[in-house]
Design a protein around this motif. Structure first.
Motif, PDB file in Angstrom:
ATOM      1  N   ALA A 215       0.850  -1.451   0.418  1.00  0.00           N
ATOM      2  CA  ALA A 215       0.348  -0.145   0.169  1.00  0.00           C
ATOM      3  C   ALA A 215       0.986   1.458  -0.326  1.00  0.00           C
ATOM      4  CB  ALA A 215      -1.040  -0.359   0.992  1.00  0.00           C
ATOM      5  N   VAL A 216       0.406   2.093  -1.044  1.00  0.00           N
ATOM      6  CA  VAL A 216       0.843   3.658  -0.273  1.00  0.00           C
ATOM      7  C   VAL A 216      -0.252   4.333  -0.350  1.00  0.00           C
ATOM      8  CG1 VAL A 216       1.075   3.824  -3.186  1.00  0.00           C
ATOM      9  CG2 VAL A 216       2.379   5.459  -2.045  1.00  0.00           C
ATOM     10  N   LEU A 217       0.614   5.807   0.856  1.00  0.00           N
ATOM     11  CA  LEU A 217      -0.624   6.662   1.109  1.00  0.00           C
ATOM     12  C   LEU A 217      -0.065   7.740   0.474  1.00  0.00           C
ATOM     13  CD1 LEU A 217      -2.842   7.195   2.992  1.00  0.00           C
ATOM     14  CD2 LEU A 217      -1.043   8.093   4.453  1.00  0.00           C
ATOM     15  N   LEU A 218      -1.497   8.460  -0.607  1.00  0.00           N
ATOM     16  CA  LEU A 218      -0.755   9.645  -1.704  1.00  0.00           C
ATOM     17  C   LEU A 218      -1.221  11.312  -0.980  1.00  0.00           C
ATOM     18  CD1 LEU A 218      -0.141   8.366  -4.388  1.00  0.00           C
ATOM     19  CD2 LEU A 218       2.396   8.524  -3.591  1.00  0.00           C
ATOM     20  N   LEU A 219      -1.048  12.175  -0.940  1.00  0.00           N
ATOM     21  CA  LEU A 219      -1.253  13.273  -0.704  1.00  0.00           C
ATOM     22  C   LEU A 219      -1.098  14.393  -1.608  1.00  0.00           C
ATOM     23  CD1 LEU A 219      -3.347  15.483   1.548  1.00  0.00           C
ATOM     24  CD2 LEU A 219      -0.597  15.898   2.227  1.00  0.00           C
ATOM     25  N   PRO A 220      -1.928  14.642  -2.648  1.00  0.00           N
ATOM     26  CA  PRO A 220      -2.518  15.774  -3.122  1.00  0.00           C
ATOM     27  C   PRO A 220      -1.683  17.391  -2.319  1.00  0.00           C
ATOM     28  CG  PRO A 220      -4.239  14.352  -3.594  1.00  0.00           C
ATOM     29  CD  PRO A 220      -3.672  13.906  -2.055  1.00  0.00           C
ATOM     30  N   ARG A 241      -8.878  12.421 -13.205  1.00  0.00           N
ATOM     31  CA  ARG A 241      -7.618  12.138 -13.408  1.00  0.00           C
ATOM     32  C   ARG A 241      -7.016  10.939 -13.183  1.00  0.00           C
ATOM     33  NH1 ARG A 241      -5.088  18.053 -11.896  1.00  0.00           N
ATOM     34  NH2 ARG A 241      -3.100  17.119 -13.275  1.00  0.00           N
ATOM     35  N   ILE A 242      -7.151  10.054 -11.595  1.00  0.00           N
ATOM     36  CA  ILE A 242      -7.258   9.186 -10.887  1.00  0.00           C
ATOM     37  C   ILE A 242      -7.339   7.770 -11.254  1.00  0.00           C
ATOM     38  CG2 ILE A 242      -7.096   8.049  -8.586  1.00  0.00           C
ATOM     39  CD1 ILE A 242      -7.434  10.736  -7.555  1.00  0.00           C
ATOM     40  N   ALA A 243      -8.666   7.698 -11.991  1.00  0.00           N
ATOM     41  CA  ALA A 243      -9.907   6.926 -12.260  1.00  0.00           C
ATOM     42  C   ALA A 243      -8.823   6.406 -13.771  1.00  0.00           C
ATOM     43  CB  ALA A 243     -11.157   7.462 -12.407  1.00  0.00           C
ATOM     44  N   GLN A 244      -8.161   7.494 -14.561  1.00  0.00           N
ATOM     45  CA  GLN A 244      -7.991   7.114 -15.913  1.00  0.00           C
ATOM     46  C   GLN A 244      -6.964   6.228 -15.634  1.00  0.00           C
ATOM     47  OE1 GLN A 244      -8.119  11.305 -17.521  1.00  0.00           O
ATOM     48  NE2 GLN A 244      -9.129  11.271 -19.167  1.00  0.00           N
ATOM     49  N   VAL A 245      -5.596   6.414 -14.786  1.00  0.00           N
ATOM     50  CA  VAL A 245      -4.629   6.312 -14.090  1.00  0.00           C
ATOM     51  C   VAL A 245      -4.372   4.279 -13.343  1.00  0.00           C
ATOM     52  CG1 VAL A 245      -2.269   6.167 -12.980  1.00  0.00           C
ATOM     53  CG2 VAL A 245      -3.610   8.342 -14.500  1.00  0.00           C
ATOM     54  N   THR A 246      -5.834   4.491 -12.906  1.00  0.00           N
ATOM     55  CA  THR A 246      -5.864   2.396 -12.353  1.00  0.00           C
ATOM     56  C   THR A 246      -6.805   2.456 -12.961  1.00  0.00           C
ATOM     57  OG1 THR A 246      -7.742   4.131 -10.902  1.00  0.00           O
ATOM     58  CG2 THR A 246      -5.482   4.513  -9.957  1.00  0.00           C
ATOM     59  N   TYR A 408       3.542   9.362   0.581  1.00  0.00           N
ATOM     60  CA  TYR A 408       3.890  10.466  -0.292  1.00  0.00           C
ATOM     61  C   TYR A 408       3.005  12.012  -0.311  1.00  0.00           C
ATOM     62  CZ  TYR A 408       7.483   6.728  -1.995  1.00  0.00           C
ATOM     63  OH  TYR A 408       8.119   5.975  -1.874  1.00  0.00           O
ATOM     64  N   GLU A 409       3.627  13.909  -0.722  1.00  0.00           N
ATOM     65  CA  GLU A 409       3.158  14.250  -0.206  1.00  0.00           C
ATOM     66  C   GLU A 409       3.462  16.052  -1.838  1.00  0.00           C
ATOM     67  OE1 GLU A 409       2.385  17.363   2.878  1.00  0.00           O
ATOM     68  OE2 GLU A 409       2.458  15.579   4.011  1.00  0.00           O
ATOM     69  N   ASP A 410       2.466  15.800  -2.764  1.00  0.00           N
ATOM     70  CA  ASP A 410       3.219  16.269  -3.706  1.00  0.00           C
ATOM     71  C   ASP A 410       2.017  16.535  -4.977  1.00  0.00           C
ATOM     72  OD1 ASP A 410       5.950  16.358  -4.114  1.00  0.00           O
ATOM     73  OD2 ASP A 410       6.058  14.124  -4.574  1.00  0.00           O
ATOM     74  N   PRO A 411       1.805  17.470  -5.455  1.00  0.00           N
ATOM     75  CA  PRO A 411       0.882  17.995  -6.941  1.00  0.00           C
ATOM     76  C   PRO A 411       0.768  17.045  -7.337  1.00  0.00           C
ATOM     77  CG  PRO A 411       2.565  19.734  -7.140  1.00  0.00           C
ATOM     78  CD  PRO A 411       3.814  18.462  -5.794  1.00  0.00           C
ATOM     79  N   LEU A 412      -0.680  16.066  -7.615  1.00  0.00           N
ATOM     80  CA  LEU A 412      -1.368  15.194  -8.611  1.00  0.00           C
ATOM     81  C   LEU A 412      -0.206  14.754  -9.302  1.00  0.00           C
ATOM     82  CD1 LEU A 412      -3.818  13.084  -8.286  1.00  0.00           C
ATOM     83  CD2 LEU A 412      -5.292  14.826  -9.974  1.00  0.00           C
ATOM     84  N   PRO A 413      -0.087  15.372 -10.410  1.00  0.00           N
ATOM     85  CA  PRO A 413       0.551  15.111 -11.095  1.00  0.00           C
ATOM     86  C   PRO A 413       2.036  14.047 -11.261  1.00  0.00           C
ATOM     87  CG  PRO A 413      -0.175  18.042 -12.077  1.00  0.00           C
ATOM     88  CD  PRO A 413      -0.337  16.749 -10.917  1.00  0.00           C
ATOM     89  N   SER A 414       2.367  14.962  -9.858  1.00  0.00           N
ATOM     90  CA  SER A 414       3.199  13.955  -9.580  1.00  0.00           C
ATOM     91  C   SER A 414       3.177  12.657  -8.424  1.00  0.00           C
ATOM     92  CB  SER A 414       4.587  14.306  -8.333  1.00  0.00           C
ATOM     93  OG  SER A 414       5.672  14.217  -8.007  1.00  0.00           O
ATOM     94  N   LEU A 415       2.266  12.428  -8.279  1.00  0.00           N
ATOM     95  CA  LEU A 415       1.530  11.265  -7.361  1.00  0.00           C
ATOM     96  C   LEU A 415       1.522  10.564  -8.448  1.00  0.00           C
ATOM     97  CD1 LEU A 415      -0.015  12.834  -4.462  1.00  0.00           C
ATOM     98  CD2 LEU A 415       1.818  12.110  -4.417  1.00  0.00           C
ATOM     99  N   LEU A 416       0.548  10.504  -9.771  1.00  0.00           N
ATOM    100  CA  LEU A 416      -0.071  10.407 -10.923  1.00  0.00           C
ATOM    101  C   LEU A 416       1.493   9.105 -10.833  1.00  0.00           C
ATOM    102  CD1 LEU A 416      -3.002  11.575 -12.073  1.00  0.00           C
ATOM    103  CD2 LEU A 416      -2.976   9.938 -10.725  1.00  0.00           C
ATOM    104  N   LYS A 417       2.377   9.756 -11.125  1.00  0.00           N
ATOM    105  CA  LYS A 417       3.155   8.807 -12.155  1.00  0.00           C
ATOM    106  C   LYS A 417       4.328   8.252 -10.860  1.00  0.00           C
ATOM    107  CE  LYS A 417       4.870  13.475 -14.129  1.00  0.00           C
ATOM    108  NZ  LYS A 417       6.975  13.672 -14.306  1.00  0.00           N
ATOM    109  N   LYS A 418       4.036   8.350  -9.871  1.00  0.00           N
ATOM    110  CA  LYS A 418       4.121   7.467  -8.816  1.00  0.00           C
ATOM    111  C   LYS A 418       2.868   6.128  -8.608  1.00  0.00           C
ATOM    112  CE  LYS A 418       6.703   9.789  -5.373  1.00  0.00           C
ATOM    113  NZ  LYS A 418       6.836  11.062  -6.184  1.00  0.00           N
ATOM    114  N   VAL A 419       2.321   6.416  -9.066  1.00  0.00           N
ATOM    115  CA  VAL A 419       1.359   5.378  -9.069  1.00  0.00           C
ATOM    116  C   VAL A 419       1.679   4.671 -10.413  1.00  0.00           C
ATOM    117  CG1 VAL A 419      -1.315   4.842  -9.535  1.00  0.00           C
ATOM    118  CG2 VAL A 419      -0.804   6.976  -7.962  1.00  0.00           C
ATOM    119  N   LYS A 420       1.630   5.182 -11.285  1.00  0.00           N
ATOM    120  CA  LYS A 420       1.583   3.740 -12.420  1.00  0.00           C
ATOM    121  C   LYS A 420       3.158   2.819 -12.159  1.00  0.00           C
ATOM    122  CE  LYS A 420       0.437   7.860 -16.319  1.00  0.00           C
ATOM    123  NZ  LYS A 420       0.597   8.437 -16.904  1.00  0.00           N
ATOM    124  N   ASP A 421       3.893   3.899 -12.093  1.00  0.00           N
ATOM    125  CA  ASP A 421       4.946   2.927 -11.404  1.00  0.00           C
ATOM    126  C   ASP A 421       4.638   2.067 -10.718  1.00  0.00           C
ATOM    127  OD1 ASP A 421       6.934   4.386 -13.479  1.00  0.00           O
ATOM    128  OD2 ASP A 421       7.114   5.386 -10.929  1.00  0.00           O
TER     129      ASP A 421
END
Length: 423
Positions: A215-220, A241-246, A408-421
């Motif tokens: 699990a990973v916890l993300l805060l935009p 944007r999250i739905a399109q990635v997940t 992780y805390e970051d703007p959403l675009p940066s977090l979504l890159k982490k989500v893809k990985d």
């Protein structure tokens, strides 16, 4: 003759019961009207409002009308009992003429009359009497019958009851749950369930899951404060944007039904989500079980839930890959039981926030988080859209409640890159 007298008494009882039903219906209609008028309509429930009843403070004309109808019901009850006593006297005089089956039927009849008397006494106690150790509240259904109203009462503090009626009477008791600790301590639970004098043995068993890998916890950081008027549109854009990635498989947990409803409307209008099945509690129809079943049935699905969806929902494996916690799950301060506990703590010189609000919110947060990882093979992401988890001094307590999770805390675009990985 006694038979003639008995027949007249039965007719009288029948008439009395009809009148009593009319009066009770009118009483509950008036209570419904009173609650809908008095209560704050910004409720977390879709069709139901709750009103904390403080008998000694209800003093307006409408409440006086409720009391007057209750008084007439008590008079009708007394008249009914008087007739029943006459019937009982006649039955005893004619005992030798009654068969065992007839006696059983008549006994059932008197039993029902007595149960009705008890129900009316309970109603009178709830509406007219002050119980300092209890909290009494009324729930009115905004849709359906105008007398669709319920009155509830429970002890504000159950610790003494549990100690006296359960723990002292048992040789041993095992309490087990995934949410018994707050900040790695059992103190809150021990105090609340009445175990303070029993020196209970405690054991915290570490999770069998590898949370750092699963699990990973993300805060935009680009989500506005929840009080901002553009919070919901921004939240919805983030969800898209999250739905399109997940690819969907997303459960979104709300603490407010109004916020859920407004978010649902905006999500349904998003072209990017045309291929997604969007389900909303209280909107799409059906029970929690039906909604969960429908969610599992579609390959691309987003489920919006509140209250009951924070716990007791089991969606294992790839059926759920993303969880969005919209707000930290603090109890609505207008909740009658919470409000009563809060008042009691203040009177005792306690700190309602740190002794009640925060521990309960942390436990609920853990329950919500627990929807995601249901087995050693599950893997998923959790987005928290409430910046208080990062910006407040108490926010870290939520993070400490789910140890070993990557955060992780970051703007959403940066977090979504982490989500893809990650996925």
């Amino acid at each position: 003759s006694s038979v003639g007298i008995e027949k007249n008494l039965v007719v009288n009882v029948d008439e009395q019961l009809k009148n009593l039903k009319v009066s009770v219906d009118e009483l509950f209609r008036m209570i419904h009207s009173y609650v809908v008028e008095e209560v704050d309509r910004d409720t977390d429930e879709q069709n139901r409002v709750s009103y904390y009843l403080k008998t000694e403070q209800e003093s307006n004309v409408k409440w006086q009308g409720i009391v007057e109808i209750l008084d007439s019901i008590l008079i009708q009850k007394a008249e009914l009992l008087k007739i029943a006593q006459q019937q009982n006297k006649l039955m005893n005089q004619s005992y030798h003429m009654i068969t065992p089956l007839q006696y059983a039927i008549v006994s059932d009849y008197f039993s029902l009359i007595f149960k009705l008397k008890e129900q009316i006494d309970t109603l009178e106690s709830l509406i007219s009497q002050t119980h300092k150790e209890d909290v009494t509240w009324i729930e009115a259904n905004l849709k359906g019958a105008k007398n669709a109203t319920a009155i509830y009462s429970q002890p504000i503090d159950v610790s003494t009851l549990l100690a006296d009626r359960l723990f002292t009477k048992k040789k041993s008791v095992v309490l087990t749950s995934a949410t018994l600790t707050v900040n790695n301590s059992f103190d809150y639970t021990i105090k609340n369930v009445g175990l303070s004098d029993f020196q209970p043995k405690t054991l915290k068993i570490e999770t069998p899951f590898d949370m750092r890998k699963q699990a990973v916890l993300l805060l935009p950081t680009d989500i506005p404060d929840v009080s901002e008027h553009y919070f919901i549109p921004t939240l919805v854009d983030h969800i898209v944007r999250i739905a399109q990635v997940t690819k969907g498989r997303m459960l979104i947990l709300f603490t407010s039904y109004d916020m859920l409803k407004n978010s649902y409307k905006l999500l349904k209008g998003k072209q990017q989500l045309e291929e997604f099945m969007i389900l909303g509690q209280g909107i799409s129809g059906g029970s929690k079980v039906k909604l969960t079943k429908n969610f599992k049935a579609f390959e691309k699905a987003i489920l919006l839930g509140t209250n009951s969806f924070w716990e007791g929902v089991d969606i294992p494996g790839e059926k759920l890959s993303a969880l969005v916690i919209v707000r930290l799950p603090f109890t609505n301060p207008n909740d009658p039981v919470f409000s009563a506990k809060e008042n009691q703590l203040r009177i005792q010189g306690g700190n309602p926030f740190y002794e009640l609000s925060l521990p309960e919110a942390i436990m609920r947060f853990k329950q919500g988080f627990g929807r995601l990882i249901r087995s050693k093979h599950d893997k998923g992401i959790v987005f928290v859209m409430d910046r208080r988890i990062s910006t407040t001094s108490y926010g870290k307590n939520f993070l400490l409640s789910i140890p070993n999770v990557s955060y992780y805390e970051d703007p959403l675009p940066s977090l979504l890159k982490k989500v893809k990985d990650w996925l």
